[in-house]
Write a protein that holds these residues in place. Structure first.
Motif, PDB file in Angstrom:
ATOM      1  N   GLU B  70       0.840  -1.205   0.000  1.00 53.43           N
ATOM      2  CA  GLU B  70       0.000   0.000   0.000  1.00 53.43           C
ATOM      3  C   GLU B  70       0.869   1.247   0.000  1.00 53.43           C
ATOM      4  O   GLU B  70       2.063   1.185   0.312  1.00 53.43           O
ATOM      5  CB  GLU B  70      -0.934   0.011   1.211  1.00 53.43           C
ATOM      6  N   LEU B  71       0.272   2.380  -0.352  1.00 55.92           N
ATOM      7  CA  LEU B  71       0.982   3.651  -0.263  1.00 55.92           C
ATOM      8  C   LEU B  71       1.363   3.903   1.186  1.00 55.92           C
ATOM      9  O   LEU B  71       0.610   3.588   2.100  1.00 55.92           O
ATOM     10  CB  LEU B  71       0.108   4.809  -0.782  1.00 55.92           C
ATOM     11  N   TRP B  72       2.509   4.514   1.362  1.00 64.18           N
ATOM     12  CA  TRP B  72       3.079   4.711   2.683  1.00 64.18           C
ATOM     13  C   TRP B  72       3.543   6.172   2.762  1.00 64.18           C
ATOM     14  O   TRP B  72       4.578   6.506   2.229  1.00 64.18           O
ATOM     15  CB  TRP B  72       4.227   3.707   2.868  1.00 64.18           C
ATOM     16  N   VAL B  73       2.722   6.991   3.416  1.00 60.43           N
ATOM     17  CA  VAL B  73       3.128   8.380   3.654  1.00 60.43           C
ATOM     18  C   VAL B  73       4.095   8.350   4.824  1.00 60.43           C
ATOM     19  O   VAL B  73       3.709   8.067   5.960  1.00 60.43           O
ATOM     20  CB  VAL B  73       1.924   9.284   3.965  1.00 60.43           C
ATOM     21  N   LYS B  74       5.360   8.594   4.530  1.00 61.89           N
ATOM     22  CA  LYS B  74       6.400   8.477   5.549  1.00 61.89           C
ATOM     23  C   LYS B  74       6.058   9.341   6.764  1.00 61.89           C
ATOM     24  O   LYS B  74       5.789  10.539   6.625  1.00 61.89           O
ATOM     25  CB  LYS B  74       7.747   8.917   4.937  1.00 61.89           C
ATOM     26  N   GLY B  75       6.058   8.714   7.941  1.00 61.13           N
ATOM     27  CA  GLY B  75       5.813   9.451   9.176  1.00 61.13           C
ATOM     28  C   GLY B  75       4.348   9.593   9.548  1.00 61.13           C
ATOM     29  O   GLY B  75       4.030  10.208  10.562  1.00 61.13           O
ATOM     30  N   GLU B  76       3.471   8.993   8.739  1.00 61.01           N
ATOM     31  CA  GLU B  76       2.035   9.159   8.997  1.00 61.01           C
ATOM     32  C   GLU B  76       1.661   8.611  10.375  1.00 61.01           C
ATOM     33  O   GLU B  76       0.838   9.192  11.072  1.00 61.01           O
ATOM     34  CB  GLU B  76       1.225   8.446   7.916  1.00 61.01           C
ATOM     35  N   THR B  77       2.282   7.518  10.769  1.00 69.25           N
ATOM     36  CA  THR B  77       1.999   6.987  12.107  1.00 69.25           C
ATOM     37  C   THR B  77       3.072   7.400  13.117  1.00 69.25           C
ATOM     38  O   THR B  77       2.764   7.719  14.253  1.00 69.25           O
ATOM     39  CB  THR B  77       1.861   5.445  12.088  1.00 69.25           C
ATOM     40  N   SER B  78       4.338   7.427  12.693  1.00 74.87           N
ATOM     41  CA  SER B  78       5.440   7.723  13.622  1.00 74.87           C
ATOM     42  C   SER B  78       5.617   9.214  13.879  1.00 74.87           C
ATOM     43  O   SER B  78       6.239   9.606  14.874  1.00 74.87           O
ATOM     44  CB  SER B  78       6.757   7.163  13.069  1.00 74.87           C
ATOM     45  N   GLY B  79       5.121  10.051  12.963  1.00 75.31           N
ATOM     46  CA  GLY B  79       5.392  11.485  13.055  1.00 75.31           C
ATOM     47  C   GLY B  79       6.719  11.871  12.427  1.00 75.31           C
ATOM     48  O   GLY B  79       7.035  13.058  12.342  1.00 75.31           O
ATOM     49  N   HIS B  80       7.486  10.868  11.965  1.00 73.54           N
ATOM     50  CA  HIS B  80       8.803  11.133  11.397  1.00 73.54           C
ATOM     51  C   HIS B  80       8.686  11.429   9.901  1.00 73.54           C
ATOM     52  O   HIS B  80       9.143  10.664   9.058  1.00 73.54           O
ATOM     53  CB  HIS B  80       9.749   9.972  11.689  1.00 73.54           C
ATOM     54  N   THR B  81       8.064  12.546   9.621  1.00 73.41           N
ATOM     55  CA  THR B  81       7.759  12.921   8.246  1.00 73.41           C
ATOM     56  C   THR B  81       8.989  13.436   7.510  1.00 73.41           C
ATOM     57  O   THR B  81       9.989  13.803   8.122  1.00 73.41           O
ATOM     58  CB  THR B  81       6.683  14.033   8.230  1.00 73.41           C
ATOM     59  N   GLN B  82       8.871  13.466   6.204  1.00 74.44           N
ATOM     60  CA  GLN B  82       9.916  14.026   5.336  1.00 74.44           C
ATOM     61  C   GLN B  82       9.295  15.103   4.459  1.00 74.44           C
ATOM     62  O   GLN B  82       8.520  14.796   3.555  1.00 74.44           O
ATOM     63  CB  GLN B  82      10.531  12.922   4.466  1.00 74.44           C
ATOM     64  N   GLY B 104      12.427  13.844  13.251  1.00 78.97           N
ATOM     65  CA  GLY B 104      12.760  12.625  13.998  1.00 78.97           C
ATOM     66  C   GLY B 104      13.717  11.761  13.206  1.00 78.97           C
ATOM     67  O   GLY B 104      14.406  12.232  12.299  1.00 78.97           O
ATOM     68  N   GLY B 105      13.780  10.473  13.555  1.00 81.14           N
ATOM     69  CA  GLY B 105      14.681   9.553  12.874  1.00 81.14           C
ATOM     70  C   GLY B 105      14.059   9.030  11.592  1.00 81.14           C
ATOM     71  O   GLY B 105      12.861   8.741  11.552  1.00 81.14           O
ATOM     72  N   ALA B 106      14.860   8.901  10.549  1.00 81.16           N
ATOM     73  CA  ALA B 106      14.347   8.356   9.285  1.00 81.16           C
ATOM     74  C   ALA B 106      14.126   6.851   9.388  1.00 81.16           C
ATOM     75  O   ALA B 106      13.263   6.292   8.712  1.00 81.16           O
ATOM     76  CB  ALA B 106      15.327   8.647   8.150  1.00 81.16           C
ATOM     77  N   CYS B 107      14.915   6.180  10.223  1.00 77.93           N
ATOM     78  CA  CYS B 107      14.884   4.715  10.274  1.00 77.93           C
ATOM     79  C   CYS B 107      13.800   4.216  11.233  1.00 77.93           C
ATOM     80  O   CYS B 107      13.562   4.826  12.276  1.00 77.93           O
ATOM     81  CB  CYS B 107      16.257   4.197  10.718  1.00 77.93           C
ATOM     82  N   HIS B 108      13.204   3.068  10.894  1.00 77.12           N
ATOM     83  CA  HIS B 108      12.178   2.495  11.763  1.00 77.12           C
ATOM     84  C   HIS B 108      12.762   2.045  13.103  1.00 77.12           C
ATOM     85  O   HIS B 108      12.023   1.826  14.058  1.00 77.12           O
ATOM     86  CB  HIS B 108      11.481   1.314  11.070  1.00 77.12           C
ATOM     87  N   THR B 109      14.110   1.918  13.181  1.00 75.63           N
ATOM     88  CA  THR B 109      14.747   1.579  14.456  1.00 75.63           C
ATOM     89  C   THR B 109      14.857   2.800  15.368  1.00 75.63           C
ATOM     90  O   THR B 109      15.301   2.671  16.504  1.00 75.63           O
ATOM     91  CB  THR B 109      16.165   1.014  14.235  1.00 75.63           C
ATOM     92  N   GLY B 110      14.503   3.951  14.860  1.00 72.04           N
ATOM     93  CA  GLY B 110      14.590   5.197  15.624  1.00 72.04           C
ATOM     94  C   GLY B 110      15.846   5.984  15.328  1.00 72.04           C
ATOM     95  O   GLY B 110      15.971   7.136  15.741  1.00 72.04           O
ATOM     96  N   ARG B 111      16.767   5.363  14.599  1.00 70.42           N
ATOM     97  CA  ARG B 111      18.017   6.053  14.300  1.00 70.42           C
ATOM     98  C   ARG B 111      17.821   7.119  13.226  1.00 70.42           C
ATOM     99  O   ARG B 111      16.879   7.054  12.441  1.00 70.42           O
ATOM    100  CB  ARG B 111      19.071   5.031  13.874  1.00 70.42           C
TER     101      ARG B 111
END
Lengths: 133, 133
Positions: B70-82, B104-111
């Motif tokens: 599916e489409l994935w708006v980066k940061g839509e759930t994490s808040g780590h938008t671009q 925030g961090g670009a990586c899903h690990t938080g980094r």
């Protein structure tokens, strides 16, 4: 053919200290070359296991040419070699980042980088980075 | 589904002023996100035609999630938008480069970046970029 240990699942892959590249169905991972000095992203290409192993062993960027179906030592014919200063791998290990000292232009068009065109947000014609022609 | 004009052949594709993305067999092109300030390469992901069109229309990085389909708006759930400052496309138009302001961090690990591990040339264990954990 070079053999690497297989990828792990989920966070184990993110945190493993082992190089466990996650090759795609064609046996390839993405490779991004970045100028070690300027930070400019120069190109994106592909590596199979042998290309990755050769890059690490020789510190000269070596890719897999999908069009020619053979290993491609960057600059072998053009002289536009990439001396690899650092190799990084991403969280799930399906992409590598090479920091390189680029001789000549990275792009086959002769330009410094393959990313010489800017895509306007409004759908108008692509524009060119003036420094790259 | 967004429609772009088809890719051209050879040097015509390298020099066309038209956005003619060259999608792979899965309908995807590679997308590299680079921090607009530091120049750090943050991540690599994939876009289908809709993701590319949405990124240009909204200036918010939007990818295609291959795992979720599916489409994935980066940061839509994490808040780590671009927030996308600039989009570039490479010579043969099978990869885009996004210059972004990363929250925030670009990586899903938080980094900060997905490329937090360095691959030593000698085959020893991966090391971590000390600034990224």
């Amino acid at each position: 053919m070079t053999q690497f240990p297989p990828p792990l699942s989920g966070s184990a892959q993110d945190e493993t200290p082992d190089l466990r590249p996650k090759f795609n169905a064609d046996g390839l991972i993405a490779a991004i070359a970045q100028d070690a000095g300027s930070g400019d992203v120069l190109m994106m290409a592909w590596m199979n296991a042998d290309a990755l192993a050769a890059t690490l062993a020789t510190r000269r960027a070596t890719y897999w040419s999908r069009s020619r179906g053979e290993l491609w030592v960057k600059g072998e014919t053009s002289g536009h070699t990439q001396e690899v200063v650092e190799v990084r791998i991403d969280c799930d290990q399906d992409a590598v980042l090479l920091k390189v000292k680029q001789a000549g232009g990275a792009c086959h068009t002769g330009r410094a980088s393959c990313f010489y065109r800017i895509v306007p947000f409004d759908g108008s014609a692509l524009s060119h980075d003036q420094d790259m022609g």
